[in-house]
Write a protein that holds these residues in place. Structure first.
Motif, PDB file in Angstrom:
ATOM      1  N   ILE B  96     -37.922  25.541 -57.208  1.00  0.00           N
ATOM      2  CA  ILE B  96     -37.867  26.521 -56.120  1.00  0.00           C
ATOM      3  C   ILE B  96     -36.471  26.510 -55.492  1.00  0.00           C
ATOM      4  O   ILE B  96     -35.963  25.456 -55.117  1.00  0.00           O
ATOM      5  CB  ILE B  96     -38.938  26.200 -55.067  1.00  0.00           C
ATOM      6  CG1 ILE B  96     -40.317  26.415 -55.676  1.00  0.00           C
ATOM      7  CG2 ILE B  96     -38.776  27.078 -53.839  1.00  0.00           C
ATOM      8  CD1 ILE B  96     -41.435  26.006 -54.809  1.00  0.00           C
ATOM      9  N   PRO B  97     -35.821  27.687 -55.402  1.00  0.00           N
ATOM     10  CA  PRO B  97     -34.511  27.741 -54.747  1.00  0.00           C
ATOM     11  C   PRO B  97     -34.695  27.762 -53.231  1.00  0.00           C
ATOM     12  O   PRO B  97     -35.290  28.689 -52.693  1.00  0.00           O
ATOM     13  CB  PRO B  97     -33.923  29.061 -55.255  1.00  0.00           C
ATOM     14  CG  PRO B  97     -35.092  29.885 -55.638  1.00  0.00           C
ATOM     15  CD  PRO B  97     -36.240  29.000 -55.927  1.00  0.00           C
ATOM     16  N   TRP B  98     -34.191  26.731 -52.551  1.00  0.00           N
ATOM     17  CA  TRP B  98     -34.458  26.606 -51.110  1.00  0.00           C
ATOM     18  C   TRP B  98     -33.434  27.347 -50.274  1.00  0.00           C
ATOM     19  O   TRP B  98     -33.673  27.611 -49.106  1.00  0.00           O
ATOM     20  CB  TRP B  98     -34.528  25.145 -50.695  1.00  0.00           C
ATOM     21  CG  TRP B  98     -35.591  24.415 -51.419  1.00  0.00           C
ATOM     22  CD1 TRP B  98     -35.443  23.659 -52.545  1.00  0.00           C
ATOM     23  CD2 TRP B  98     -36.994  24.419 -51.125  1.00  0.00           C
ATOM     24  NE1 TRP B  98     -36.662  23.187 -52.950  1.00  0.00           N
ATOM     25  CE2 TRP B  98     -37.620  23.628 -52.102  1.00  0.00           C
ATOM     26  CE3 TRP B  98     -37.772  24.998 -50.125  1.00  0.00           C
ATOM     27  CZ2 TRP B  98     -38.996  23.422 -52.111  1.00  0.00           C
ATOM     28  CZ3 TRP B  98     -39.133  24.781 -50.134  1.00  0.00           C
ATOM     29  CH2 TRP B  98     -39.736  24.006 -51.116  1.00  0.00           C
ATOM     30  N   GLY B  99     -32.264  27.656 -50.857  1.00  0.00           N
ATOM     31  CA  GLY B  99     -31.268  28.373 -50.071  1.00  0.00           C
ATOM     32  C   GLY B  99     -30.065  28.709 -50.925  1.00  0.00           C
ATOM     33  O   GLY B  99     -29.966  28.286 -52.084  1.00  0.00           O
ATOM     34  N   ARG B 181     -34.250  31.570 -59.260  1.00  0.00           N
ATOM     35  CA  ARG B 181     -33.003  31.848 -58.544  1.00  0.00           C
ATOM     36  C   ARG B 181     -32.593  33.313 -58.735  1.00  0.00           C
ATOM     37  O   ARG B 181     -32.278  34.004 -57.770  1.00  0.00           O
ATOM     38  CB  ARG B 181     -31.929  30.875 -59.041  1.00  0.00           C
ATOM     39  CG  ARG B 181     -30.520  31.217 -58.753  1.00  0.00           C
ATOM     40  CD  ARG B 181     -30.033  30.822 -57.391  1.00  0.00           C
ATOM     41  NE  ARG B 181     -30.218  29.429 -57.054  1.00  0.00           N
ATOM     42  CZ  ARG B 181     -29.796  28.902 -55.894  1.00  0.00           C
ATOM     43  NH1 ARG B 181     -29.196  29.655 -55.002  1.00  0.00           N
ATOM     44  NH2 ARG B 181     -29.993  27.648 -55.625  1.00  0.00           N
ATOM     45  N   ASP B 182     -32.661  33.801 -59.993  1.00  0.00           N
ATOM     46  CA  ASP B 182     -32.314  35.200 -60.261  1.00  0.00           C
ATOM     47  C   ASP B 182     -33.255  36.140 -59.527  1.00  0.00           C
ATOM     48  O   ASP B 182     -32.832  37.148 -58.957  1.00  0.00           O
ATOM     49  CB  ASP B 182     -32.391  35.496 -61.765  1.00  0.00           C
ATOM     50  CG  ASP B 182     -31.267  34.840 -62.524  1.00  0.00           C
ATOM     51  OD1 ASP B 182     -30.391  34.277 -61.850  1.00  0.00           O
ATOM     52  OD2 ASP B 182     -31.273  34.885 -63.756  1.00  0.00           O
ATOM     53  N   ILE B 183     -34.546  35.820 -59.546  1.00  0.00           N
ATOM     54  CA  ILE B 183     -35.527  36.694 -58.907  1.00  0.00           C
ATOM     55  C   ILE B 183     -35.236  36.798 -57.419  1.00  0.00           C
ATOM     56  O   ILE B 183     -35.275  37.882 -56.829  1.00  0.00           O
ATOM     57  CB  ILE B 183     -36.958  36.173 -59.170  1.00  0.00           C
ATOM     58  CG1 ILE B 183     -37.305  36.326 -60.647  1.00  0.00           C
ATOM     59  CG2 ILE B 183     -37.968  36.915 -58.315  1.00  0.00           C
ATOM     60  CD1 ILE B 183     -38.628  35.724 -61.034  1.00  0.00           C
ATOM     61  N   VAL B 184     -34.894  35.663 -56.784  1.00  0.00           N
ATOM     62  CA  VAL B 184     -34.608  35.691 -55.345  1.00  0.00           C
ATOM     63  C   VAL B 184     -33.296  36.423 -55.081  1.00  0.00           C
ATOM     64  O   VAL B 184     -33.202  37.240 -54.162  1.00  0.00           O
ATOM     65  CB  VAL B 184     -34.575  34.257 -54.781  1.00  0.00           C
ATOM     66  CG1 VAL B 184     -34.114  34.267 -53.349  1.00  0.00           C
ATOM     67  CG2 VAL B 184     -35.945  33.632 -54.868  1.00  0.00           C
TER      68      VAL B 184
END
Lengths: 174, 345
Positions: B96-99, B181-184
């Motif tokens: 999960i990308p947190w920031g 990361r790409d999706i976010v």
């Protein structure tokens, strides 16, 4: 001197062979299933080492995550105990031993003629999901669709078999 | 990978573990307070100010309880059950990308443990393994109620995994990537996926409720029929692990939902307020957590509002409503993409 990836390869291979052996040597069928899950993880590890990430993760999702759950499911319902285990006749044991021995002979003969090579991916980008998708949907579209139809037929067949049972029961009641 | 990256990642892993455990701990407090609010009660008040120390008291109590392993149970598997439940609950947070990235002294800190290009599939892989905790623990207890609970957990999880996976395909079609990361990153600012895929969000949310065994899908531990379901025979911290894993799962699924549909760490006007990139990254982490807390609240809101399903209703919803709906969603998304590209006719 082994490189890190070679060391990992031998380590993973050792673990997968060990747990594959445990699957058939374990007395308790539920333990067997759990060892089989570990074996699948090791095989996925091999896929990851060949940079085939998609294949590795799908192996975990489909085999370790779904099919093995169904295996466990069925085994839990079967209630296999030592008391209920059917006795195998002595003839079947002898036949099994002979078949196993012949298989061993075959494997030894095969290994005698092969050279051991360290598994390597010719193109380490081919296993990435993008390349795999392009290959599947461009070069091998027709076989891919045929396989999908085969799966669909299997699913419809399974549903049909389950439904049929239900109908006969209802007609019996009526 | 150099030495500094290794330290970065280790510190990040420790922080993520600590944060998910603390969030899960205080989710139990939140659940009690919210349940009390919905039922016009006060909830815990005695341990500390406003009952804030209640989770610690509960944890202490669980540690002190007597550890009982049933005589006829399969001991190894009985211990393995809660361990797997806890392990799989903690594993998902890795992708999960947190920031956004932080820059300090010419050094780039990535707020994500592993940016693998199959991130979303990794989440599904771990989710599909999560069922083993309940299944193995329930069978090893050698109790018919536990076994019934375990079987229910397994069939429910397998059924809802399908609809969950299908609902995500439309998101993948929009972004063209499986990396979280790409999706976010593609949802920068206010360009969130929820505006394009409301149906996929609804299906995913219902499936997330079912996968975390939350009410109205908590049939595996349905206390009116099955005593305690798969954890009937468990006591002490092993029971604690099962209960705690549910709250960690809730935290993680709230994070996945926010990342997939609600822009993750993106927030409106993030590029036009004129702050430094570090400040925006930190603000983004804050917004991400606000979204996560909102979804945890939504999980609890649903639990204390909607009564439990019957088992046949649960299966009907999964197989006959959610799966066809998500397939329709995929077809519509595909058509719209083709029309936009102008390559349909």
């Amino acid at each position: 001197m082994l490189s890190i990836s070679q060391g990992l390869f031998y380590f993973l291979s050792f673990i997968s062979v060990l747990f594959a052996l445990m699957v058939i040597l374990a007395k308790n069928p539920v333990h067997s299933v759990i060892y089989l899950i570990v074996t699948f993880f090791c095989i996925s590890g091999h896929y990851f080492m060949l940079n085939a990430q998609f294949l590795g993760i799908v192996n975990i999702i489909v085999y370790a995550g779904a099919i093995m759950v169904l295996f466990l499911f069925v085994i839990m319902f079967l209630n296999l105990n030592h008391e209920t285990e059917p006795k195998t006749p002595i003839l079947a044991k002898i036949a099994g031993a002979i078949c196993g021995g012949m298989l061993l002979l075959l494997v030894v003969a095969i290994f005698n003629d092969t050279q051991l090579i360290y598994a390597q991916n010719p193109n380490n980008q081919i296993g990435l999901i993008k390349n795999l998708g392009l290959v599947l949907f461009k070069d091998y579209l027709f076989p891919f669709e045929i396989v999908s139809i085969l799966f669909l037929a299997a699913m419809v067949g399974a549903v049909l078999l389950a439904k049929k049972d239900d109908k006969t029961k209802q007609s019996d009641i009526i | 990978m150099d030495f500094i990256t290794l330290i970065d990642k280790s510190v990040l892993i420790v922080i993520i573990f600590a944060v998910s455990l603390v969030t899960a701990m205080y989710s139990t407090y939140g659940e009690r307070k919210i349940a009390a609010f919905f039922q016009d009660r006060l909830g815990p008040t005695n341990a500390g100010p406003w009952g804030l120390l209640q989770p610690l008291a509960d944890g202490g109590k669980l540690f002190m309880k007597e550890e009982i392993i049933p005589d006829q149970a399969n001991k190894a598997l009985f211990i393995l059950g809660p361990s797997i439940a806890m392990l799989t609950a903690c594993m998902t947070s890795a992708v999960i990308p947190w920031g956004k990235d932080l820059y300090f002294f010419d050094h780039n800190i990535v707020l994500q443990v592993a940016d693998v290009n199959i991130g979303l599939l990794y989440v599904f892989g771990v989710v599909s393994l999560g069922v083993y905790g309940a299944l193995i623990g329930g069978w090893a207890s050698n109790n018919k109620f536990s076994l019934m609970g375990a079987i229910r957990a397994a069939s429910q999880n397998i059924s809802y995994e399908l609809a969950m996976g299908l609902s995500i395909i439309s998101i993948i079609m929009l972004t063209g990537s499986l990396s979280l990361r790409d999706i976010v990153e593609q949802q920068a600012g206010f360009n969130w996926n929820i505006w394009y895929q409301p149906l996929a969000f609804l299906i995913f949310f219902v499936c997330a409720l079912a996968e975390t065994n939350r009410a109205p899908f908590d049939l595996p531990e349905c206390e009116t029929e099955l005593v305690g379901g798969y954890h009937t025979e468990y006591s002490s911290m092993k029971l604690g692990f099962y209960l705690f894993a549910e709250y960690i799962n809730m935290f993680i699924s709230a994070a996945v939902i926010s990342a997939l549909f609600f822009g993750g760490y993106n927030f409106p006007f993030m590029n036009s307020i004129g702050l430094s990139s570090n400040a925006i990254a930190l603000l983004g982490v804050g917004f991400f957590f606000i979204k996560i807390l909102f979804f945890i609240f939504l999980f609890m809101w649903v639990r204390w509002t909607i009564p439990r399903f019957r088992y046949d209703q649960l299966m009907k919803l999964g197989w006959e409503i959610l799966i066809p709906l998500s397939i329709v969603n995929i077809i519509i998304t595909g058509l719209v993409i083709l029309i936009k590209e102008g390559s349909l006719f």
